[in-house]
Design a protein around this motif. Structure first.
Motif: not given
Lengths: 375, 290
Positions: B223-227, B242-244, B269-271, B278-283
């Motif tokens: 879960k932490a990795y996904i977050a 991400g954790a939320m 959603a992750l994919l 790829p940089q994630g929601l917050f970069g």
């Protein structure tokens, strides 16, 4: 002089080794292969304790304990290691994990060694393998008792079933649904929960929206306790009839007695509930030896191992003679009387235990005898 | 009302996951490597709380400082065993060594405490509060409060103290930090201690409400990795968000669909994020991906 002493000592040593070897050659070996690590280590530890207790009481056979962890490969490797000395190994006490037992079955046939287990996986005894003997009631017994208690004793007609998405959970769900339907109580809600789910309020909310009159659980230990706690916290006061995980003292220990009010569970037996002087002695001895309360898995493995020891003292110690003996004899254990149904299913009884809300020790509310034999 | 109830439960769960993810990101930034033992440190923290409660039958809040101190010590040991000997090797070496260490912790807990689920004491007291038809466990409120305080505290430490500046300098560029006189080795060890302490707190909080077993660490690290991937590799704020999100999928989305579908949607959603952002929601923190 020194040479003579050396030769005498060497000869004595050699004789001792040969004598010991002869003696060892006559001692049968009962390897105990159980999951001591991984997600089934709780049940595996109970299994180990039950087997070790019986073997230590008897002291007439040698044994070694092998950890099978969680994968079939590890179990098969452990079995290969245990069978390396084929002369002495007459029987294998196999793991509770069904996928491991399935992988071990061909080896048992190849080496002609009986496999004794408490695994509940139905398929094990449906493959026509004559070397498997199961001493714990399978789903065909326990889930029938589970559903019958909810319908016949509690008078419920609208069960909501929450089960684990594992093979264990899905197998049990299938038997529960079939039995409920046959009793005229069609489940109003069913959902599978992954073992990693922590918050089950969503499942409870959806289940309650279907207006059930009983919650029927078929979950592992931790998830069972979680669901009971969260249901009571949400003010859900419906009766809960849970799977065998709920009868385990370690599961009840996670909950307050008040949370356990109107909670029942199916199981093969409940040693801590007592019932006979022999059962109470077993429970006391187990507590003294292992520092914990025994559960039905420990008792089933204890009974299974005792039956093997009775066989050992009356003649067969392994191979085909032991297989035939197990297939044809009846054994009165502490939990129940065991007898093969021709497929290796030795256990045919189940009990329902219930908590009264004042203590974590359940009482036996109902006994179901010969459930699968009667049909 | 039902939505609010589920959202509150999700936020409480997410707060505990956030502590796990925060520790994960701190080590990721300090070493450039993934600490796969972080989940097992959460389990260790939970069992530590269970063990301490056996000796000191007091509320969890009073055990919290002890858990923090002892877990920080364990973090230093993890740093010495799994990072320090491999510090000049590629990050994948640390990745592998922390997996191995995680297995050691898992089996150690199994050997010490047994496999059965255990419950740590509540922070203040058990029971529930009712507000306008909402049932909120006191422990959930405590989890949210403690997590907010700790996350705020870590942010204050990192942004407004000399130690925090040194930690951030180490995280940004170890070689330059060392050239400027920052004791990089000590900073990395301190980061492991901080991350383990956060894991310990998460373990104490989660072990009361959701119980703990030696094998639970694997769930937490996934879960932490996904977050962290969702929020942005190496972004502290992103990891918290991400954790939320992970927790809300487990509660709110699971209520609309079911758990299996919600899990599938989370991975979808992750994919999607990996493909389109790829940089994630917050970069992504620059150059952090191992």
């Amino acid at each position: 002089m020194k040479l003579r002493i050396f030769i005498t000592a060497f000869a004595a040593f050699l004789s001792l080794m040969l004598l010991q070897g002869d003696a060892l050659a006559e001692v049968p070996n009962f390897p105990v292969l159980v999951p001591l690590t991984g997600f089934l280590s709780l049940e595996g530890t109970s299994q180990r304790n039950g087997a070790v207790m019986a073997l230590d009481e008897d002291k007439s056979v040698a044994y070694g304990v092998f950890d099978t962890a969680t994968s079939p490969e590890v179990a098969v490797n452990a079995m290969e290691r245990a069978l390396r000395d084929r002369i002495h190994t007459g029987v294998i006490i196999g793991p509770i994990l069904g996928t491991q037992m399935l992988a071990m079955l061909p080896l048992a046939e190849e080496y002609q060694v009986p496999l004794v287990t408490i695994s509940g996986t139905a398929k094990l005894t449906e493959m026509g393998n004559p070397w498997i003997f199961r001493f714990f009631p399978g789903d065909a017994v326990t889930k029938v008792a589970h559903a019958r208690y909810a319908v016949e004793e509690l008078g419920r007609r609208r069960p909501a079933i929450l089960y684990q998405t594992t093979a264990y959970g899905q197998s049990g769900r299938g038997h529960l649904e079939t039995t409920f339907r046959s009793l005229g109580a069609v489940p109003v809600y069913q959902e599978g929960l992954d073992v990693s789910v922590r918050d089950v309020t969503a499942a409870l909310a959806k289940a309650m929206a279907a207006k059930p009159d009983v919650l029927v659980l078929h979950l592992h230990s931790g998830p069972t306790a979680l669901l009971v706690r969260q249901a009571r916290a949400q003010g859900i006061d419906l009766p809960i009839v849970a799977g065998s995980a709920m009868h385990q003292p370690t599961t009840a220990a996670l909950l307050e007695p008040s949370e356990l009010r109107d909670v029942c569970a199916e199981t093969g037996s409940s040693p801590i509930s007592g019932g006979s002087p022999e059962m109470e002695r077993f429970t006391a001895d187990y507590r003294e030896k292992f520092g914990s309360d025994p559960d039905a898995f420990a008792l089933a493995q204890y009974d299974a191992t005792r039956m093997l020891l009775v066989a050992r003292h009356t003649g067969p110690t392994g191979g085909a003679p032991l297989r035939d003996w197990l297939a044809s004899h009846e054994f009165r254990g502490l939990a129940m009387t065991y007898k093969s149904d021709g497929k290796g299913n030795m256990a045919h009884d189940a009990v329902i235990v219930c908590y009264d809300g004042s203590t974590r020790t359940p009482h036996i509310a109902m006994r179901y005898k010969g459930v699968d034999l009667a049909r | 009302m039902e939505f609010l109830q589920l959202a509150i439960n999700g936020i409480a769960l997410g707060a505990a996951y956030a502590l796990v993810a925060l520790g994960f990101v701190l080590i990721l930034n300090a070493t450039g490597a993934v600490n796969f033992a972080q989940g097992d440190l959460v389990a260790a923290g939970g069992f530590l709380a269970v063990a301490l409660a056996g000796f000191l039958p007091v509320p969890g809040l009073l055990l919290l400082p002890l858990v923090v101190i002892l877990m920080a010590g364990l973090g230093l040991a993890v740093s010495a065993a799994a990072y320090w000997p491999l510090r000049d090797r590629p990050p994948v070496a640390v990745f592998i060594s922390t997996i191995a260490l995680g297995i050691v912790i898992q089996n150690g807990l199994n050997g010490l405490f047994g496999a059965e689920p255990r419950a740590a004491p509540p922070l203040f007291s058990g029971g529930h509060l009712e507000f306008f038809g909402l049932v909120i466990a006191r422990q959930s409120l405590a989890i949210m409060g403690v997590a907010a305080l700790l996350i705020g505290g870590v942010q204050l430490l990192l942004k407004h103290t000399q130690l925090g500046r040194r930690l951030r300098a180490t995280a940004q560029d170890r070689e330059v930090a060392a050239a400027l006189g920052v004791p990089v080795g000590a900073m990395v060890a301190l980061t492991f201690a901080l991350a383990a302490a956060l894991a310990g707190v998460a373990g104490l909080l989660l072990a009361n409400q959701f119980f703990i077993t030696p094998t639970h660490g694997t769930d937490f690290i996934v879960k932490a990795y996904i977050a962290v991937v969702i929020g942005g590799w190496g972004r502290v704020g992103g990891a918290l968000a991400g954790a939320m999100l992970v927790a809300l999928f487990e509660t709110v989305v699971a209520a609309w669909t079911d758990y299996a579908v919600a899990t599938g949607l989370l991975y979808a959603a992750l994919l999607t994020i990996l493909v389109f952002r790829p940089q994630g929601l917050f970069g992504e923190a620059e150059g952090r991906r191992a």
